[in-house]
Design an enzyme around this catalytic site. Structure first.
Site, PDB file in Angstrom:
ATOM      1  CE  LYS A   1      -3.964  -2.436   2.176  1.00 10.92           C
ATOM      2  NZ  LYS A   1      -4.992  -2.140   3.236  1.00 10.92           N
TER       3      LYS A   1
ATOM      4  CE  LYS B   1      -8.063  -7.804  -2.530  1.00 12.13           C
ATOM      5  NZ  LYS B   1      -7.840  -7.947  -1.081  1.00 12.13           N
TER       6      LYS B   1
ATOM      7  CE  LYS C   1     -17.541  -0.740  -3.498  1.00 17.63           C
ATOM      8  NZ  LYS C   1     -18.535   0.225  -2.629  1.00 17.63           N
TER       9      LYS C   1
END
Length: 351
Positions: A136, A217, A220
């Protein structure tokens, strides 16, 4: 410290799955970020499991972890609406406030306060080893904020504040559970046995992949609109997304995630929404080509999501009800959290 969580996960899940109405000693905790309406992967990978667990355990807490969501910049009105939308979706999927405590994390301030204390027991090198921070932080041009770096410590506080014994986790969260165990062990060694060692419960559903890139995966944030199925998608949208799902040039329906990830993803979805095993799904699909099979899976998803979609729409019209559910859940959660946190304060010398 070396807890063999990864080796024990499968055995742990097997034991927990057979657990009946417990004697009151076991406690489940899990959280979900308020990102609005969940997608199919969220539902099959987490929320559907939550529904099962609330029936199997006597003490269950599910939290809308809004503090965690602040690690990424959020527009305040959007965040407020997302909290309510996530609540509506969870309720529509079958979470029953009479069987669990459903609450908003920030309404129980002991989460953040215990997180601070735990942060003072956790070294910077220990957090740097966590792969999610590396991923991240890299995605933010190596300018990730402090909250992003330390949120696994807050996760540990989320779990241990209620002396949780079992935590439903995805495979990507196993290392964060190990951190919580590290912190609990360190605290117990310093102040005496106080926190239990929370154990992992893995969902038996295979991780749901993107319909456009089965190596990734479902998410959204995927820029490809056809990659992700929202649980509020219309029947027409669902059919289109499955019709365009990436498979391969072999028409037979088989299950081999390594060599045929696209078709295998469809089989996983089909099994999850119907409650059938992979073997049963394959037996029913003998003789079908993948084009026909895509439509069968689409129809199964439509049938599964239709009542959920309708209930979400109904609940979204009743903002007061959603707020009251969260308020009532927070009050109950505080009753459990307050004595634990007060004892932690006493043990560390704050009172």
């Amino acid at each position: 410290m070396s807890f063999t969580v990864c080796k024990e996960l499968e055995a742990s899940f097997s034991e927990d799955r057979t657990c009946k109405a417990n004697n009151g000693m076991d406690r489940i905790f899990s959280g979900i970020q308020p990102t609005g309406i969940p997608h199919l992967g969220n539902y099959l990978g987490a929320i559907q499991n939550w529904v099962r667990l609330q029936e199997e355990y006597n003490s269950v807490l599910y939290s809308i972890v809004d503090l965690h969501s602040l690690t990424v910049p959020r527009d305040p009105p959007y965040l407020r609406q997302s909290i309510l939308d996530t609540t509506a979706a969870i309720l529509a999927c079958g979470i029953n406030p009479k069987r669990c405590f459903l609450f908003q994390q920030s309404q129980v301030p002991e989460h953040a306060e215990l997180g601070w204390i735990f942060g003072c027991f956790t070294s910077v090198p220990r957090l740097r080893r966590l792969p999610q921070w590396k991923i991240k932080n890299a995605s933010q041009n190596n300018e990730g904020n402090v909250g992003l770096f330390t949120y696994p410590v807050l996760q540990a506080a989320d779990m241990l504040l209620y002396k949780s014994t079992h935590v439903p986790v995805g495979e990507d969260q196993v290392l964060h559970l190990e951190l919580a165990q590290d912190i609990a062990q360190h605290f117990n060694k310093k102040y005496g046995k106080f926190f239990p060692m929370p154990r992992a419960i893995l969902n038996s559903t295979k991780k749901i992949k993107s319909l456009r890139d089965p190596a990734a995966k479902m998410s959204k944030s995927d820029p490809q609109k056809l990659a992700t199925v929202s649980i509020t998608d219309s029947a027409e949208e669902i059919v289109l997304k499955f019709r365009k799902a990436v498979t391969d040039f072999t028409s037979e329906v088989t299950y081999d995630p390594d060599s045929r990830p696209g078709v295998s993803n469809l089989v996983s979805i089909h099994a999850a929404v119907t409650g059938l095993s992979i073997k049963e799904v394959l037996h029913q699909s003998v003789g079908l080509d993948t084009a026909h099979y895509k439509m069968i899976v689409a129809e199964a998803v439509i049938q599964k999501l239709a009542p959920i979609r309708n209930e979400i729409k109904r609940l979204q019209q009743d903002k007061c009800h959603l707020e009251n559910v969260l308020k009532a859940g927070a009050e109950k959660a505080k009753e459990l959290a307050a004595p634990v946190y007060q004892e932690v304060r006493r043990l560390v010398g704050l009172q």
